[in-house]
Design an enzyme around this catalytic site. Structure first.
Site, PDB file in Angstrom:
ATOM      1  CB  SER A 187      -6.525 -17.810  10.313  1.00 29.48           C
ATOM      2  OG  SER A 187      -6.938 -18.278  11.569  1.00 29.48           O
ATOM      3  CG  HIS A 215      -5.622 -14.787   7.095  1.00 26.14           C
ATOM      4  ND1 HIS A 215      -4.509 -15.539   6.801  1.00 26.14           N
ATOM      5  CD2 HIS A 215      -5.808 -14.900   8.430  1.00 26.14           C
ATOM      6  CE1 HIS A 215      -4.055 -16.091   7.901  1.00 26.14           C
ATOM      7  NE2 HIS A 215      -4.824 -15.720   8.913  1.00 26.14           N
ATOM      8  CE  LYS A 246      -0.761 -14.470   9.280  1.00 21.66           C
ATOM      9  NZ  LYS A 246      -1.636 -14.316  10.427  1.00 21.66           N
TER      10      LYS A 246
HETATM   11  C1  LIG Z   1      -1.294 -14.534  11.849  1.00 23.53           C
HETATM   12  C2  LIG Z   1      -2.452 -13.951  12.590  1.00 23.53           C
HETATM   13  C3  LIG Z   1      -2.260 -13.090  13.676  1.00 23.53           C
HETATM   14  C4  LIG Z   1      -0.903 -12.860  14.263  1.00 23.53           C
HETATM   15  O1  LIG Z   1      -0.125 -12.040  13.485  1.00 23.53           O
HETATM   16  P1  LIG Z   1       1.468 -12.132  13.618  1.00 23.53           P
HETATM   17  O2  LIG Z   1       1.962 -10.899  12.986  1.00 23.53           O
HETATM   18  O3  LIG Z   1       1.856 -13.392  12.913  1.00 23.53           O
HETATM   19  O4  LIG Z   1       1.780 -12.209  15.087  1.00 23.53           O
HETATM   20  C5  LIG Z   1      -3.357 -12.481  14.229  1.00 23.53           C
HETATM   21  N1  LIG Z   1      -4.596 -12.726  13.772  1.00 23.53           N
HETATM   22  C6  LIG Z   1      -4.832 -13.574  12.758  1.00 23.53           C
HETATM   23  C7  LIG Z   1      -6.223 -13.824  12.290  1.00 23.53           C
HETATM   24  C8  LIG Z   1      -3.760 -14.234  12.139  1.00 23.53           C
HETATM   25  O5  LIG Z   1      -3.987 -15.100  11.169  1.00 23.53           O
END
Ligand SMILES: *Cc1c(COP(=O)(O)O)cnc(C)c1O
Length: 406
Positions: A187, A215, A246
């Site tokens: 990330s 991602h 996302k």
């Molecule tokens: C954003 C993210 C999460 C968390 O997801 P949310 O739905 O925002 O709680 C988990 N793992 C990774 C790699 C992330 O980037």
């Protein structure tokens, strides 16, 4: 009374320390929908901060689906999934998710969660416990780290993406049960894990392989089906986590795996069982998002994003800083110190560009960076603006270095 004062004093001292180290975080308030152009703290800005990689967060079809979902199912679910809160919208979405992302396993099934953080706590506590060893990449997301801790398993951390080190650790382990866990796209670096090697090692050592495609989903693979689809991998050992706030532009997350794995989570995963199901309207909107992602509009948005990624890679190479070799929508520029990173963030902010500084503990000490996050909502003109501001800041930084060494 004095007791109260000293409790607060401890926290205030801690906050002052964060200030002194350049680690105090400040939230920006956004007065517009999430898109390329946003009102950030009252100012018109071009945003390079969101994870809305396909630019779907404010898509009219998703807004309409959310409204339709609320009309049909109401605002709240009213309960946990096991006690009356599991609506038709959740059930339909789980079928849609399994069909969309489950090509890596026979008899795929998906389980929907209100956030990715919770999904990661669920998967690691359901698959690992005392007597299990979890093998975790050094750069894994905080939610995977916290899930591993909550599981009470032994935790072994392997150096980032180092498959020889992981192989040696697995060889040497006599744990009863083994779980390997990794982000697919990291990330804060944007690089992709060596997924084929991970699958090979998991199968050789009889380990579960949990991959977090937060991602990758929507961005990578045919029709945006994610990193596993891109690498054309299949294995019964695989458990995928995907997030829906996302690229999917809404919110929530899911675990996808063989039907039996999912049934185990329904029965045993405490972070699944003991929380209220998210609004059915949200689930209804996510189903619509999957149709957009898999369709022609998704293809067009992925093609534009790919073009923007290529342009950004070349423009970052021309600055005095260290770009990370990333082919994904996450394009980091490593500056080093917290102060220099914050100064660059502020310089860009003065130019109407919102590019967030990422500091420890999110990234290792000494690798503070700007995290440029690209979206299909960005235009070439938006990138021109970013490029001009970055090259100007880069020249300024080089000048400062020269002056200080004269
Ligand atoms: C954003 C993210 C999460 C968390 O997801 P949310 O739905 O925002 O709680 C988990 N793992 C990774 C790699 C992330 O980037």
């Amino acid at each position: 009374m004095t007791q109260h004062t000293s409790l607060l004093d401890t926290l205030e001292h801690g906050l002052r320390e964060l200030d002194a180290q350049g680690l105090r975080r400040r939230r920006r308030t956004i007065d517009s929908p999430c898109s390329a152009h946003m009102v950030v703290d009252g100012r018109d800005s071009i945003g390079f901060a969101s994870n809305d990689y396909l630019g779907l967060a404010a898509h009219p079809q998703l807004v309409a689906a959310l409204a339709e979902g609320a009309q049909r199912y109401g605002a709240g679910s009213g309960g946990s999934h096991l006690l009356g809160g599991h609506s038709r919208a959740h059930a339909q979405l789980e079928d849609d998710l399994a069909a969309f992302a489950g090509g890596f396993v026979d008899a795929p099934r998906a389980l929907y969660f209100s956030t990715g953080y919770i999904a990661n706590l669920a998967v690691l506590t359901a698959l690992a416990g005392r007597g299990t060893t979890i093998f975790s990449d050094a750069l894994n997301h905080a939610s995977l780290i916290d899930g591993a801790r909550l599981s009470r398993a032994d935790i072994q951390i392997y150096p980032h993406a180092d498959m020889d080190a992981l192989s040696a650790m697995l060889e040497a382990s006599d744990a009863r049960a083994k779980v390997i866990v990794s982000d697919t796209v990291f990330s804060m670096d944007g690089d992709v894990a060596p997924l084929a090697r991970l699958v090979e090692l998991a199968e050789k050592h009889g380990a579960w392989l949990v991959v977090d495609d937060a991602h990758g989903l929507g961005v990578l693979g045919p029709q945006g089906r994610g990193a596993l689809a891109e690498a054309a991998l299949r294995s019964p050992n695989l458990v995928m986590v995907g997030t829906l706030g996302k690229a999917a532009g809404v919110s929530g997350a899911f675990i996808c795996a063989h039907d039996t794995v999912i049934e185990w989570h329904v029965q045993r995963a405490r972070p699944y069982i003991f929380t209220t199901a998210s609004s059915p309207a949200v689930a209804h909107a996510v189903s619509e998002s999957l149709r957009l992602i898999a369709g022609e509009e998704g293809d067009a948005r992925r093609a534009h994003l790919k073009h923007l990624i290529g342009r950004t890679r070349s423009m970052l190479k021309e600055t005095c800083w260290q770009p990370v070799d990333s082919h994904t929508a996450v394009q980091p520029l490593v500056i080093g110190s917290n102060d220099a990173t914050l100064a660059l963030q502020a310089a860009l902010e003065r130019d109407g560009l919102w590019v967030p500084a990422i500091r420890p503990p999110t990234v290792p000490v000494g690798t503070s960076r700007l995290r440029i996050s690209l979206s299909a909502a960005h235009s070439d003109a938006d990138l021109d603006r970013l490029n001009a501001a970055l090259q100007r800041a880069s020249l300024d930084a080089q000048k400062q270095v020269q002056e200080s060494t004269q």
